[in-house]
Design a protein around this motif. Structure first.
Motif: not given
Length: 317
Positions: A54-58, A63-73
């Motif tokens: 998964a990818i999130a942005v601060t 951009e930050v990579l999450l190898p294990r995707a969170p349970q979020a939309t």
């Protein structure tokens, strides 16, 4: 007695563990890089695929990579903890790695408790230089670490950091000594992740075991390693929290720019930095402004193609 020292310079913070006039361990954190251990909020922009990457942005656009995707939309705000800082250099896709933060988790720093050094160093009291900082930078930029009877050649690759051991000692002695010196260099240069050590071929199983034991005696836990095989190869895997000094030196112009800023910070008044053109291009405006505040005068540049990348210096403006 071992002592941690830290120096907050221009563009980077340097932290070292010293003992007996020698740098045992060194860490460099770039000012514009999210450090491992930082907990912050970010917006989830991609949930990845099959529960991974998964990818999130601060808030600042990192951009930050999450190898294990969170349970979020996608589009929701999540709280994450950085587990590995961005690795600069030839692989710009190596974004910071993170995991979903626990509800009670607070922001932390992975910096050890340390004596804070004055910056710029006071005249005649440059602790980092006294402990071997300049020699450490030369090892990082060249990838060569010499020891009595041999040398290490350290090469970062996309898959792992490779350390080749060569020298004039008898093979059995060189294997054990080389393993010990490689372990010391791994710690000193902050090398993490997958590491391969190519030692002399040794047929004696007892000697191969001594080489492995030499590494176990030097490297702090946690790490895992293989036994040294009959061809002299041994692999180590240890945590990778940030770029090693070897990897930072691969971005050579920026590496040399920050090294020059440390040397120039002890000047007084307006100065001109004479530098190789590539270093001039890497010197950021905010770094020059910070240096200007340190020296108490305007900082200008003079590009000189006859200078080496590491040969920059400050002169009166």
């Amino acid at each position: 007695m071992p002592e941690w020292l830290t120096e907050e310079g221009v563009g980077e913070t340097r932290t070292v563990l010293v003992d007996g006039g020698e740098i045992i361990e060194a860490r460099v954190e770039l000012d514009d890089v999210l450090p491992a251990g930082r907990t912050l909020e970010a917006r989830l922009i991609s949930v990845g695929s099959t529960g991974r990457n998964a990818i999130a942005v601060t808030a600042d656009g990192t951009e930050v990579l999450l190898p294990r995707a969170p349970q979020a939309t996608e589009g929701s705000t999540i709280r994450l903890t950085v587990t590995r800082a961005r690795i600069p250099g030839s692989e710009p896709w190596k974004r910071p790695l993170a995991r979903l933060a626990a509800d009670e988790e607070a922001a932390v720093t992975e910096r050890p408790s340390a004596t804070v050094l004055a910056f710029p160093p006071l005249p005649g009291r440059d602790r980092l230089a006294e402990e071997g900082w300049d020699e450490l930078l030369e090892q990082a930029r060249s990838g060569v670490v010499r020891f009595d009877g041999g040398e290490l050649r350290i090469s970062p690759t996309p898959a792992m950091t490779l350390i080749d051991v060569d020298g004039q000692l008898p093979p059995t002695e060189l294997a054990v000594r080389g393993a010990r010196e490689a372990a010391k260099a791994i710690r000193r240069l902050d090398i993490g992740g997958s590491i391969g050590i190519d030692l002399p071929t040794v047929g004696d199983k007892a000697a191969r075991q001594l080489a492995g034991q030499a590494i176990d005696d030097i490297l702090p836990k946690p790490f895992e390693r293989t036994a040294m095989n009959g061809f002299g190869f041994l692999q180590i895997v240890r945590p990778r929290r940030r770029a090693s000094l070897i990897e930072l030196a691969q971005d050579r112009a920026a590496f040399e720019a920050r090294a020059l800023l440390r040397r120039a910070a002890s000047a007084k008044g307006a100065i001109r930095l004479a530098v190789h053109p590539a270093v001039a291009a890497a010197l950021r405006q905010d770094w020059a402004e910070a240096l200007s505040r340190q020296v108490g005068g305007m900082v200008t540049l003079r590009a000189d193609p006859t200078l080496t990348m590491s040969g920059g210096y400050a002169e009166a403006s």
